[in-house]
Design a protein around this motif. Sequence first.
Motif, mmCIF file in Angstrom:
data_model
loop_
_atom_site.group_PDB
_atom_site.id
_atom_site.type_symbol
_atom_site.label_atom_id
_atom_site.label_comp_id
_atom_site.label_asym_id
_atom_site.label_seq_id
_atom_site.Cartn_x
_atom_site.Cartn_y
_atom_site.Cartn_z
ATOM 1 N N THR A 24 0.820 -1.192 0.000
ATOM 2 C CA THR A 24 0.000 0.000 0.000
ATOM 3 C C THR A 24 0.856 1.244 0.000
ATOM 4 O OG1 THR A 24 -1.439 -1.277 1.425
ATOM 5 C CG2 THR A 24 -1.987 1.035 1.169
ATOM 6 N N ILE B 204 2.341 1.621 -3.253
ATOM 7 C CA ILE B 204 1.407 2.122 -4.251
ATOM 8 C C ILE B 204 1.154 3.614 -4.029
ATOM 9 C CG2 ILE B 204 -1.039 1.973 -4.965
ATOM 10 C CD1 ILE B 204 -0.727 -1.116 -4.481
ATOM 11 N N ASP B 205 0.943 3.930 -2.725
ATOM 12 C CA ASP B 205 0.714 5.358 -2.419
ATOM 13 C C ASP B 205 1.869 6.207 -2.900
ATOM 14 O OD1 ASP B 205 -1.680 4.805 -1.326
ATOM 15 O OD2 ASP B 205 -1.069 5.108 0.782
ATOM 16 N N ALA C 8 4.029 5.424 -5.086
ATOM 17 C CA ALA C 8 4.135 5.391 -6.525
ATOM 18 C C ALA C 8 3.082 6.301 -7.109
ATOM 19 C CB ALA C 8 3.920 3.914 -6.975
ATOM 20 N N GLU C 9 1.881 6.226 -6.528
ATOM 21 C CA GLU C 9 0.798 7.088 -7.009
ATOM 22 C C GLU C 9 1.202 8.537 -6.919
ATOM 23 O OE1 GLU C 9 -3.462 6.108 -5.700
ATOM 24 O OE2 GLU C 9 -3.148 8.153 -4.946
ATOM 25 N N LYS C 10 1.715 8.852 -5.724
ATOM 26 C CA LYS C 10 2.146 10.237 -5.541
ATOM 27 C C LYS C 10 3.221 10.598 -6.535
ATOM 28 C CE LYS C 10 0.723 10.984 -0.857
ATOM 29 N NZ LYS C 10 0.907 10.536 0.501
ATOM 30 N N ILE D 277 3.852 9.120 -9.347
ATOM 31 C CA ILE D 277 3.355 9.129 -10.695
ATOM 32 C C ILE D 277 2.560 10.396 -10.915
ATOM 33 C CG2 ILE D 277 1.650 7.976 -12.218
ATOM 34 C CD1 ILE D 277 2.686 5.353 -10.923
ATOM 35 N N LYS D 278 1.710 10.761 -9.907
ATOM 36 C CA LYS D 278 0.934 11.982 -10.018
ATOM 37 C C LYS D 278 1.813 13.156 -10.342
ATOM 38 C CE LYS D 278 -3.245 11.598 -7.323
ATOM 39 N NZ LYS D 278 -3.811 11.618 -5.966
#
Lengths: 358, 164
Positions: free
Chosen positions: B130, B133-134, B136-138, B140-141
Amino acid sequence: MKKILVFLLSVLTFSAQAAESAEGGEFSPGQMITHHIGDDYVWEFAHGVVLPLPVILYGENGLEIFSSSNFYDEHGKPRPYKGYVMDHGHIYYANEEGEPRIERGENGEAKPVGPLDFSITKNVASMFLSVILLFAVFLTIAGRYKKTRGRAPYGVQSFFEPIIIFIRDEIGKTNIGPKYERYMPYLLTIFFFIWFNNLLGLMPGGANLTGNIAVTLVLAVLTLLITLFSGNKAYWGHIFATPGVPGWLAPIMIPVELLGILTKPFALMVRLFANITAGHIVILSLFSLIFIFKSVAIAPVSVAFAIFMNFLELFVALLQAYIFTLLSAMYFGGAVEEHDGHGDHGHGDAPHAVEAHH
Amino acid sequence: MELVTPALGLLFWQVVTFLVVLFLLSKFAWKPIMGALREREESIDSALSMAEKAKLEMQSLKADNERLLNEARAERDRILKDATDAANHLVESARAKANEEGSRMIEQARLSIENEKKAALTEVKNLAATLSIDIAEKLIKRELQDEQAQRALVQSYLQDARLS
């Protein structure tokens, strides 16, 4: 107790007999002895101590009972009484002179005649005395047995009990066999009757009862009768057809056997009579020696021998009672025995060893 | 001759007296005496045989007692032995059971620890995932905000990939 008795027996016998022997002028031992062993109408305990006995006669005048003292007057001289006279120890009819009446028998023999004489003589009186004694002793004993049932005997009972048991076991059971019980009263009675009377005869002034042929005759005849009436098939078979004897001998054997039936009680009768009488004669003869020699010096010898004889007679008194009882038992045994063809056949062969002593 | 001639009177009295004596003594003396003697002998006999019997009985009783005693002793020994055995067995089984229980508990504990460990690890992994992912999300964002650069990058990838 026994010692005193024996002492009295010896001493008193001497004195009584010695005193009496001295009477009269000329001393005749034969007469004195015959007088002592015979019967009498008086009981003379010692010289001068005389008990007159009742005379019972059945004769021409019917029954007569009076005292024998009537035959003597106040001076002691003999005299006739009520038509009877006493002469030499017998009672006869008196004739006018006061002498015994003489009658001639069929064979021309002169014999004095007398009535039937049932007098209570010295012997009869002595027998009554013995009977009283027998009753006193044995009824007492019987009472003791009832009273102390199943307990140990004491006193007179324990004296006689072994004798009674001996007669039952050694005489009755041994010789008669399983049927002995029937004969015990007779055996016990004759044993004690003979023994008591033998001993009474040895007492001073005693009567010679068991040495009297009439008494032994009655006892022997009773034994004979009991034997004959209890004889079984085997007994009679043995007499009329003796086993093992050929038939042609029967004419000899049967009379011999029948004679044998009679000789046995005859021997019984004579044995007792002769033994007791002989004992009395020997003792009296020993005392007679003193008077024959007319010397006091001989007295100790005579007395010593007489004491010895008295002890012997005490033994003989028991022995003869035993033998009479034993032989009677053997005859009964022979009569009731179931024969198996062996043995003595109850003819009394065995006791001859005992008899030989006398 | 006088001596061996039975006198009638004496014969008569002797017969009468003797028969009377015989009768009376038989009835009143010999019968009770013989009866009493026999009775006493029988009672002695029976007493002796009874004593003998009692002795035998005593003996058998003693033997019985002995036997009973022996039996009782054997019984006692057996019971004692049984009890000891039972006690031993009980202790043994208790100990075995305790051991077993202990090991079972240990095993259980081990298993639960293992499971806990696994669960923890999984959780940690999940958390890490998690987080990643968080992140990575951040990331990636952030990265995707610059469009130019993305294009350039895609271009560069495309160039690298030889389209054949």
